[in-house]
Motif scaffolding. Structure first.
Motif, short mmCIF file in Angstrom:
data_model
loop_
_atom_site.label_atom_id
_atom_site.label_comp_id
_atom_site.label_asym_id
_atom_site.label_seq_id
_atom_site.Cartn_x
_atom_site.Cartn_y
_atom_site.Cartn_z
N LYS A 115 -13.76 -2.10 5.47
CA LYS A 115 -13.26 -0.99 6.30
C LYS A 115 -12.81 -1.55 7.64
N ARG A 116 -12.07 -0.73 8.38
CA ARG A 116 -11.56 -1.20 9.68
C ARG A 116 -12.69 -1.71 10.57
N SER A 117 -13.82 -0.99 10.57
CA SER A 117 -14.91 -1.37 11.47
C SER A 117 -15.56 -2.70 11.07
N LEU B 39 -3.93 15.83 7.22
CA LEU B 39 -2.53 15.78 6.78
C LEU B 39 -2.42 14.65 5.76
N HIS B 40 -1.86 14.96 4.62
CA HIS B 40 -1.69 13.93 3.58
C HIS B 40 -0.22 13.87 3.19
N PRO B 41 0.52 12.84 3.66
CA PRO B 41 1.91 12.72 3.22
C PRO B 41 1.93 12.48 1.71
N MET B 42 2.71 13.28 1.00
CA MET B 42 2.95 13.01 -0.43
C MET B 42 4.47 12.93 -0.56
N THR B 43 4.95 11.70 -0.56
CA THR B 43 6.36 11.43 -0.27
C THR B 43 7.23 11.31 -1.51
N GLN B 44 6.61 11.28 -2.69
CA GLN B 44 7.36 10.94 -3.92
C GLN B 44 8.58 11.85 -4.13
N VAL B 45 8.46 13.13 -3.74
CA VAL B 45 9.56 14.06 -3.97
C VAL B 45 10.80 13.68 -3.13
N SER C 287 -0.37 -0.13 16.85
CA SER C 287 -0.46 -0.50 15.43
C SER C 287 -1.42 0.38 14.63
N LEU C 288 -2.12 1.27 15.31
CA LEU C 288 -2.99 2.21 14.57
C LEU C 288 -2.16 3.33 13.93
N ALA C 289 -0.85 3.27 14.11
CA ALA C 289 0.05 4.27 13.52
C ALA C 289 0.00 4.21 12.00
N PRO C 290 0.30 5.34 11.35
CA PRO C 290 0.41 5.32 9.89
C PRO C 290 1.70 4.65 9.44
N SER C 291 1.72 4.13 8.22
CA SER C 291 2.96 3.57 7.66
C SER C 291 2.91 3.67 6.15
N GLY C 292 4.07 3.77 5.52
CA GLY C 292 4.13 3.87 4.06
C GLY C 292 3.46 2.65 3.42
N HIS C 293 2.57 2.87 2.46
CA HIS C 293 1.78 1.82 1.79
C HIS C 293 0.97 0.98 2.79
N ASN C 294 0.80 1.48 4.02
CA ASN C 294 0.16 0.69 5.08
C ASN C 294 0.80 -0.70 5.19
N SER C 295 2.14 -0.69 5.12
CA SER C 295 2.89 -1.95 5.16
C SER C 295 3.02 -2.48 6.59
N ARG D 98 -7.53 9.04 14.35
CA ARG D 98 -6.62 9.65 13.36
C ARG D 98 -6.60 8.84 12.07
N ARG D 99 -6.49 9.51 10.97
CA ARG D 99 -6.32 8.82 9.69
C ARG D 99 -5.66 9.75 8.68
N THR D 100 -5.20 9.17 7.60
CA THR D 100 -4.73 9.96 6.47
C THR D 100 -5.96 10.35 5.64
N LEU E 206 10.57 5.78 10.03
CA LEU E 206 9.61 6.82 10.41
C LEU E 206 8.30 6.17 10.87
N SER E 207 7.89 5.12 10.17
CA SER E 207 6.65 4.42 10.52
C SER E 207 6.80 3.74 11.89
N ILE E 208 7.95 3.14 12.13
CA ILE E 208 8.18 2.50 13.43
C ILE E 208 8.22 3.57 14.53
N VAL F 22 -10.49 4.11 8.04
CA VAL F 22 -10.93 2.89 7.34
C VAL F 22 -9.79 1.92 7.05
N SER F 23 -8.54 2.40 7.11
CA SER F 23 -7.43 1.52 6.71
C SER F 23 -7.36 0.34 7.69
N LEU F 24 -6.93 -0.81 7.19
CA LEU F 24 -6.98 -2.04 7.99
C LEU F 24 -5.72 -2.22 8.82
N ARG F 25 -5.83 -3.00 9.87
CA ARG F 25 -4.67 -3.33 10.69
C ARG F 25 -4.65 -4.81 10.96
N ARG F 26 -3.41 -5.34 11.04
CA ARG F 26 -3.24 -6.73 11.42
C ARG F 26 -3.51 -6.88 12.92
C1 FMN Z 1 6.52 7.47 6.12
C2 FMN Z 1 5.15 7.55 5.48
C3 FMN Z 1 5.03 7.88 4.14
C4 FMN Z 1 3.77 7.97 3.54
N1 FMN Z 1 3.68 8.36 2.21
C5 FMN Z 1 2.45 8.48 1.64
C6 FMN Z 1 2.34 8.93 0.29
O1 FMN Z 1 3.33 9.22 -0.39
N2 FMN Z 1 1.09 9.04 -0.25
C7 FMN Z 1 -0.04 8.74 0.47
O2 FMN Z 1 -1.15 8.86 -0.06
N3 FMN Z 1 0.05 8.33 1.77
C8 FMN Z 1 1.27 8.19 2.35
N4 FMN Z 1 1.37 7.79 3.67
C9 FMN Z 1 0.13 7.47 4.42
C10 FMN Z 1 -0.11 5.94 4.46
O3 FMN Z 1 -0.51 5.48 3.19
C11 FMN Z 1 -1.16 5.65 5.52
O4 FMN Z 1 -0.63 5.98 6.78
C12 FMN Z 1 -1.57 4.18 5.55
O5 FMN Z 1 -2.23 3.82 4.38
C13 FMN Z 1 -2.50 3.87 6.74
O6 FMN Z 1 -3.63 4.71 6.68
P1 FMN Z 1 -4.03 5.69 7.87
O7 FMN Z 1 -2.96 6.71 8.01
O8 FMN Z 1 -5.35 6.28 7.45
O9 FMN Z 1 -4.14 4.86 9.12
C14 FMN Z 1 2.60 7.70 4.30
C15 FMN Z 1 2.74 7.39 5.66
C16 FMN Z 1 3.99 7.31 6.25
C17 FMN Z 1 4.10 6.98 7.72
#
Ligand code: FMN
Length: 364
Positions: free
Chosen positions: A25-27, A310-316, A51-59, A149-151, A94-96, A352-356
Motif C-alpha cells: 500500500k502507499r503507506s 467517485l468511480h470512473p468507469m470509462t469503457q463506454v 503526483s497524488l492525482a488520479p490517472s488511467g490505469h495509474n499510469s 482522495r482516492r478512487t 485528463l490525467s495531466i 492505497v494506490s502507489l506513486r513514483r
Molecule cells: C482519465 C481516467 C480514467 C479512469 N478510468 C478508470 C476506469 O475505467 N476504471 C477504474 O476502475 N478506474 C479508472 N480510473 C481511476 C484510476 O484507476 C485511479 O485514479 C488510479 O488507479 C490511481 O488510484 P487513486 O485514484 O486511488 O489514486 C480512471 C482515472 C482517470 C484519471
C-alpha cells in the motif's frame, strides 16, 4: 508454478502466511527517498503532491522538464501511454489536468501562484503545459485533501446524493456536470452501456494485454514500479488478494476465467450506488482536456470531504460501440469526458494506490 515456489519458500522460512496477506500500500513505501535532479526540496514536495492525482490505469503519465528557476514544462511521457484504450491521449491529458490542479493547489500553499499555459497544439504533443511559479501570499487550502482522495469501488450506498452536495460537487463545472440518480432512465442507460462496453473491451485482446502490463501482480513488482494497478488498489484484499499475488500473472488476463470474473465484477459495481455523474467539456482540444481534468480533480477532492465515492468507469468512452450509442442519443455539443459512478460511503477508505518518486519523473 511461481506461486507454489513462493508459498514453499515462505513456509520454509517460517514466515506466517498472514504476513503476505496484505498487498503493498502507499503507506508501506517512503514518499520520496531520493532527491529529484535539478529541483529543490520545496519543488519536489509540490510535485509529489501533484503526483497524488488520479490517472488511467495509474499510469502516472506526467514528465517534468525543468526549464529554468521556477519554470517547468509538464509533458506526457510517451512510455506511459495506454494506446489500446486511449489512442488519442484523451485520458492521458485528463490525467495531466488532474496533476496540474494538484500542482496549482500545492504551489499556492507553498506561497506561489502557478501560472499555466497549455502549449500542446495537439493531443499528441509531448510538451503540454508551461508552468511559471511566481511568489504570492500562501494559500490556506488543506493539503491533506490531496493525500486523502482516492478512487473507491466498493461499499457504495444507494441513497440519492443530496441537492446541496450535488450543488457543491457541480461548482467547478459551470453547467458541465450532470447527475443522474439511481432508478432514472438515464442512469439505467449509462449502467447498461457501461457493462456492455466493459464486456466488449474484455474480449478485445489488445486492450486486455495492455491492462495486463499495468497490473502489478506481485508485491515485488509493485515496490519496483510504484505505479499501475495493485491488488489493494483494485480492492482485491484478504485471501483473494493473496491468491492473486501468489498464483496469478499476466498470462491469466487472457484466460476466459479472468475475463468472465471482470465482467461480473463490473456488472456488480454498475448496479451499486446512487447513480452516475457525467462531466463534459466544451471542446476536444488539448486545452479543453486539461481544463476538464482540473475540474474533475477539484470535484474529487470535494467529494472526499462529503464521504462521497467517485468511480470512473470509462469503457463506454473507450469502445467504439459505447461512443456510437452516446452520439446517437445526444447532439454533437455534448462531449462526455468522465463517466463516474457515485455514492455515499459509510467510511471513506485510506488511499492505497502507489506513486513514483518525484525523482523518477523530473528531468533537469
Ligand atoms: C482519465 C481516467 C480514467 C479512469 N478510468 C478508470 C476506469 O475505467 N476504471 C477504474 O476502475 N478506474 C479508472 N480510473 C481511476 C484510476 O484507476 C485511479 O485514479 C488510479 O488507479 C490511481 O488510484 P487513486 O485514484 O486511488 O489514486 C480512471 C482515472 C482517470 C484519471
Amino acid at each position: 508454478m511461481k506461486g507454489t515456489i513462493a508459498t514453499g519458500l515462505l513456509a520454509a522460512a517460517g514466515v506466517p502466511l498472514l504476513s503476505s496477506c496484505s498487498g503493498v500500500k502507499r503507506s508501506d513505501l517512503p514518499a520520496s527517498e531520493e532527491p529529484a535532479g535539478g529541483i529543490d526540496d520545496e519543488s519536489a514536495r509540490i510535485l509529489w503532491y501533484a503526483s497524488l492525482a488520479p490517472s488511467g490505469h495509474n499510469s502516472q503519465p506526467w514528465l517534468i522538464k525543468v526549464a529554468g528557476k521556477g519554470e517547468w514544462i509538464i509533458g506526457g511521457d510517451p512510455r506511459r501511454r495506454i494506446p489500446a484504450v486511449d489512442p488519442d491521449n484523451r485520458e492521458l491529458l485528463l490525467s495531466i489536468g488532474a496533476f496540474a490542479e494538484n500542482l496549482s493547489i500545492a504551489a499556492s500553499v507553498a506561497g506561489y501562484d502557478a501560472a499555466m499555459e497549455v502549449i500542446a497544439k495537439s493531443a499528441q504533443d509531448e510538451e503540454v503545459i508551461r508552468v511559471t511559479l511566481k511568489k504570492a501570499n500562501p494559500g490556506t487550502y488543506p493539503l491533506e485533501r490531496l493525500t486523502l482522495r482516492r478512487t473507491v469501488k466498493n461499499g457504495f450506498l444507494s441513497r440519492e446524493i443530496g441537492k446541496e452536495d450535488v450543488k457543491v460537487l457541480s461548482e467547478p463545472h459551470a453547467g458541465k456536470l450532470f447527475y443522474y440518480p439511481r432508478g432514472t432512465d438515464h442512469a439505467r442507460c449509462i449502467q447498461e452501456g457501461t457493462v456492455e462496453s466493459y464486456r466488449v473491451q474484455t474480449y478485445r485482446d489488445e486492450a486486455q494485454r495492455e491492462l495486463a502490463n499495468w497490473i502489478r501482480f506481485s508485491n515485488e513488482d509493485a515496490r519496483k514500479h510504484r505505479d499501475g494497478l495493485t491488488t489493494e488498489g483494485m480492492e482485491i484484499t484478504g485471501f483473494s488478494g493473496w491468491f492473486v499475488r501468489q498464483f496469478m500473472d499476466q498470462g491469466d488476463v487472457a484466460g476466459e476465467r479472468f475475463r468472465k470474473q471482470g465482467i461480473d465484477m463490473a456488472a456488480k459495481w454498475a448496479a451499486e450506488g446512487a447513480g452516475w455523474m457525467i462531466i463534459t467539456s466544451g471542446g476536444s482540444g488539448a486545452a479543453d482536456l486539461i481544463e476538464t481534468g482540473r475540474r474533475f480533480e477539484r470535484t474529487a477532492l470535494l467529494a472526499r470531504e462529503r464521504n462521497i465515492a467517485l468511480h470512473p468507469m470509462t469503457q463506454v468512452l473507450e469502445e467504439e460501440k459505447g461512443r456510437r450509442e452516446i452520439a446517437s442519443n445526444h447532439g454533437t455539443d455534448v462531449i462526455p469526458q468522465f463517466v463516474l459512478r457515485v455514492g455515499y460511503l459509510d467510511k471513506y477508505p485510506t488511499p492505497v494506490s502507489l506513486r513514483r518518486t518525484a525523482a523518477s519523473f523530473v528531468r533537469a
